[in-house]
Motif scaffolding. Structure first.
Motif, mmCIF file in Angstrom:
data_model
loop_
_atom_site.group_PDB
_atom_site.id
_atom_site.type_symbol
_atom_site.label_atom_id
_atom_site.label_comp_id
_atom_site.label_asym_id
_atom_site.label_seq_id
_atom_site.Cartn_x
_atom_site.Cartn_y
_atom_site.Cartn_z
ATOM 1 N N SER A 137 2.450 1.634 -3.446
ATOM 2 C CA SER A 137 1.555 2.059 -4.523
ATOM 3 C C SER A 137 1.144 3.519 -4.321
ATOM 4 C CB SER A 137 0.364 1.126 -4.697
ATOM 5 O OG SER A 137 -0.305 0.944 -3.499
ATOM 6 N N CYS A 138 1.010 3.953 -3.079
ATOM 7 C CA CYS A 138 0.718 5.370 -2.833
ATOM 8 C C CYS A 138 1.902 6.246 -3.218
ATOM 9 C CB CYS A 138 0.361 5.600 -1.361
ATOM 10 S SG CYS A 138 -1.262 4.946 -0.934
ATOM 11 N N ASN B 215 1.910 6.375 -7.153
ATOM 12 C CA ASN B 215 0.876 7.202 -7.794
ATOM 13 C C ASN B 215 0.813 8.631 -7.234
ATOM 14 O OD1 ASN B 215 -0.733 7.176 -5.490
ATOM 15 N ND2 ASN B 215 -2.272 5.784 -6.337
ATOM 16 N N LYS C 154 0.833 -1.201 0.000
ATOM 17 C CA LYS C 154 0.000 0.000 0.000
ATOM 18 C C LYS C 154 0.877 1.264 0.000
ATOM 19 C CE LYS C 154 -3.864 2.345 0.715
ATOM 20 N NZ LYS C 154 -5.019 2.356 -0.165
ATOM 21 N N SER D 177 0.261 9.783 -4.188
ATOM 22 C CA SER D 177 -0.667 10.155 -3.113
ATOM 23 C C SER D 177 -0.018 10.111 -1.726
ATOM 24 C CB SER D 177 -1.914 9.276 -3.159
ATOM 25 O OG SER D 177 -1.582 7.925 -2.947
HETATM 26 C C1 LIG Z 1 -3.035 5.587 -5.184
HETATM 27 O O1 LIG Z 1 -2.962 4.223 -4.838
HETATM 28 C C2 LIG Z 1 -3.553 3.930 -3.584
HETATM 29 C C3 LIG Z 1 -3.270 2.474 -3.275
HETATM 30 O O2 LIG Z 1 -3.659 1.625 -4.308
HETATM 31 C C4 LIG Z 1 -5.039 4.240 -3.632
HETATM 32 O O3 LIG Z 1 -5.633 3.951 -2.404
HETATM 33 C C5 LIG Z 1 -5.192 5.716 -3.931
HETATM 34 O O4 LIG Z 1 -6.557 6.037 -4.044
HETATM 35 C C6 LIG Z 1 -4.461 6.072 -5.216
HETATM 36 N N1 LIG Z 1 -4.509 7.515 -5.362
HETATM 37 C C7 LIG Z 1 -4.553 8.116 -6.548
HETATM 38 C C8 LIG Z 1 -4.511 9.604 -6.524
HETATM 39 O O5 LIG Z 1 -4.612 7.491 -7.578
#
Ligand SMILES: *[C@@H]1O[C@H](CO)[C@@H](O)[C@H](O)[C@H]1NC(C)=O
Length: 121
Positions: free
Chosen positions: A102-103, A106, A99, A108
């Motif tokens: 991946s954050c 991307n 988690k 976040s």
């Molecule tokens: C980024 O990835 C996380 C984990 O998969 C997810 O919870 C989150 O909503 C994503 N955020 C964006 C901005 O895509």
């Protein structure tokens, strides 16, 4: 101080003691990865090495394992049962290494850290 209430209460209290809290076990490779990612971003997390906390550490691991498998969207309990690393941001469970990664990928993660007051820049 942590004796009176149950292990969930104890985890919640430890997790809200700092903007970023990492539950780890010394020698755990993925814990190392997560700690270094956070340090590299300029965050100074509070790190609990659960293997050094004796019986309480094992109780906390059981709680984290439960919280992480509940938070995981995948029903594959065999892999999501790992209790560490568990990363809390602003007292809320973010998740384990997948988690966090991946954050981070991307974009976040940094906004989350800023929102929690763990980063100012
Ligand atoms: C980024 O990835 C996380 C984990 O998969 C997810 O919870 C989150 O909503 C994503 N955020 C964006 C901005 O895509």
């Amino acid at each position: 101080m942590m004796r009176r209430s149950g292990p969930y209460e104890m985890v919640a209290r430890m997790a809200s003691g700092n903007a970023v809290v990492v539950f780890s076990v010394s020698g755990c490779c993925m814990c190392h990865v997560v700690k270094h990612l956070l340090l590299g971003l300029g965050v100074g997390p509070t790190v609990y090495e659960l293997d050094q906390l004796g019986k309480g550490g094992r109780e906390i691991q059981a709680v984290l394992s439960h919280l992480l498998s509940a938070a995981s969207p995948s029903p594959s309990t065999s892999i999501s049962a790992a209790a560490v690393p568990a990363v809390f941001i602003g007292g809320q469970l973010l998740g384990g290494v997948e988690k966090v990664m991946s954050c981070h990928i991307n974009g976040s993660l940094v906004p989350l850290l800023k929102q929690a007051g763990a980063l100012w820049l």
